[in-house]
Design an enzyme around this catalytic site. Sequence first.
Site, PDB file in Angstrom:
ATOM      1  N   TYR A  13      -2.211   5.282  -4.271  1.00 43.90           N
ATOM      2  CA  TYR A  13      -3.223   6.309  -4.072  1.00 43.90           C
ATOM      3  C   TYR A  13      -2.662   7.588  -4.689  1.00 43.90           C
ATOM      4  O   TYR A  13      -1.533   7.982  -4.384  1.00 43.90           O
ATOM      5  CB  TYR A  13      -3.495   6.538  -2.581  1.00 43.90           C
ATOM      6  CG  TYR A  13      -4.344   5.480  -1.923  1.00 43.90           C
ATOM      7  CD1 TYR A  13      -5.631   5.217  -2.371  1.00 43.90           C
ATOM      8  CD2 TYR A  13      -3.875   4.784  -0.811  1.00 43.90           C
ATOM      9  CE1 TYR A  13      -6.427   4.264  -1.750  1.00 43.90           C
ATOM     10  CE2 TYR A  13      -4.656   3.828  -0.179  1.00 43.90           C
ATOM     11  CZ  TYR A  13      -5.933   3.586  -0.655  1.00 43.90           C
ATOM     12  OH  TYR A  13      -6.713   2.636  -0.032  1.00 43.90           O
TER      13      TYR A  13
ATOM     14  N   LYS B 233      -7.914  -0.820  -9.699  1.00 39.55           N
ATOM     15  CA  LYS B 233      -8.628  -1.463  -8.585  1.00 39.55           C
ATOM     16  C   LYS B 233      -9.751  -0.560  -8.082  1.00 39.55           C
ATOM     17  O   LYS B 233      -9.533   0.625  -7.831  1.00 39.55           O
ATOM     18  CB  LYS B 233      -7.661  -1.766  -7.439  1.00 39.55           C
ATOM     19  CG  LYS B 233      -8.312  -2.427  -6.228  1.00 39.55           C
ATOM     20  CD  LYS B 233      -7.269  -2.728  -5.156  1.00 39.55           C
ATOM     21  CE  LYS B 233      -7.900  -3.422  -3.950  1.00 39.55           C
ATOM     22  NZ  LYS B 233      -8.784  -2.513  -3.190  1.00 39.55           N
TER      23      LYS B 233
ATOM     24  N   SER C 232       0.818  -1.208   0.000  1.00 42.14           N
ATOM     25  CA  SER C 232       0.000   0.000   0.000  1.00 42.14           C
ATOM     26  C   SER C 232       0.854   1.261   0.000  1.00 42.14           C
ATOM     27  O   SER C 232       1.922   1.315   0.611  1.00 42.14           O
ATOM     28  CB  SER C 232      -0.901   0.010   1.233  1.00 42.14           C
ATOM     29  OG  SER C 232      -1.596   1.240   1.358  1.00 42.14           O
TER      30      SER C 232
ATOM     31  N   THR D  51      -5.654   2.482  -7.124  1.00 43.68           N
ATOM     32  CA  THR D  51      -6.975   2.425  -6.492  1.00 43.68           C
ATOM     33  C   THR D  51      -7.767   3.658  -6.898  1.00 43.68           C
ATOM     34  O   THR D  51      -7.312   4.789  -6.708  1.00 43.68           O
ATOM     35  CB  THR D  51      -6.833   2.362  -4.957  1.00 43.68           C
ATOM     36  OG1 THR D  51      -6.191   1.134  -4.599  1.00 43.68           O
ATOM     37  CG2 THR D  51      -8.192   2.427  -4.286  1.00 43.68           C
TER      38      THR D  51
ATOM     39  N   HIS E 149     -13.932  -2.051  -2.121  1.00 43.99           N
ATOM     40  CA  HIS E 149     -13.026  -1.660  -1.045  1.00 43.99           C
ATOM     41  C   HIS E 149     -13.405  -2.344   0.271  1.00 43.99           C
ATOM     42  O   HIS E 149     -13.272  -1.766   1.351  1.00 43.99           O
ATOM     43  CB  HIS E 149     -13.030  -0.135  -0.865  1.00 43.99           C
ATOM     44  CG  HIS E 149     -11.691   0.433  -0.502  1.00 43.99           C
ATOM     45  ND1 HIS E 149     -10.819   0.949  -1.430  1.00 43.99           N
ATOM     46  CD2 HIS E 149     -11.067   0.561   0.688  1.00 43.99           C
ATOM     47  CE1 HIS E 149      -9.726   1.378  -0.825  1.00 43.99           C
ATOM     48  NE2 HIS E 149      -9.850   1.144   0.465  1.00 43.99           N
TER      49      HIS E 149
END
Length: 367
Positions: free
Chosen positions: A136, A239, A114, A162, A263
């Site tokens: 992100y 995603k 992440s 994402t 999510h």
Amino acid sequence: MPERVRAETPPVSFDDYAGRARAVLAPDVWDYVAGGSAAEVTLAANRTALDRVAVLPRVLRASHTVDLGTRLLGRPYAMPVGVAPMAYQRLVHPDGELGLAAAAGAAGVPYLASTLSSTPIEQVAGAGAEVWFQLYWLRERALVRDLLDRVVAAGCRALVVTVDVPVLGRRPRDLRNAFQLPPDVVAANLPQGRDALAHSGAPGVSAIAAHTDASFESALRWTDLAWLREHVDLPLVVKGVLDPRDAIEAVRVGADAVVVSNHGGRQLDGVPASVTMLPEVLAAVGDRCQVLLDSGIRGGTDVLRALALGAAGVLVGRPMLWALAVGGQQGARDALVLLAAELRDALTLAGCADPAAAADLRTLGAG
């Protein structure tokens, strides 16, 4: 005596890990991991919808051995499973991202790191797994460029963007708990000090949400993904897709795969379960990209369901955090061994010699 025997028995399902994790985690950390947005309707729907999917097994097709191996994004993996990207894994155990990445490496499956990792990507990439980096999009394009340079230099195998977090979903559990990060857990991939908001609690406020909303670009567009496709020479995964029209657009900008995901029920509440939309997304993209399923996977039977519906594989999230909380790196390794055993049993009982054969199975109740 019965209580002592139960405590010493190794977990035999992901539900076992969940119960034990709840016992060892601080209540606010458990709520952060387990909770969803708003009334948690979608959180519950993910499980309900998966449980409605019935797989019709074939008989008299048994094989002496079942090969779990598959290919995702053109690379071989030991089974059609990846460890989903999850933030701040050192919240649940000191081993954190390094332990979970090492477990994924031992299992031969990809680890999705992440942006909000509590360990820098350079260290995670050296833990033994093939790493896909989850991005992100940050408000400052210069920070995005710097992060992408680091991802490529670290040897990550794919980039996973994402797209369902313009802002963080409103999560009542975190608001009630005034949830904030402890001082020793930081957003290690961001410049030092950029996560101060995540450590600043106030009654009725989620510090995590405040930090996320201040850091993430809320107006990400398809043109940004097109720019990314041109500037980063890695397989691109989008995603957070539910609408088939968005899956088609992802293919148009050059995505190699899409992840059908809500999510984990943590963003817009009331959206459909991910598995409900999986058949429509598959029909929309055909063979133009791979399709993965995320949200609600809790065992080998769920992986079989996804494969039978046509997915190339799944991402497993919360159960891996539960296992990490219970036993650190070894707990996560054991959980992936358990998942492989469950998937092997499920394929065998369905009359499939490998994951590819599951695509020929009929299913009922996916809509």
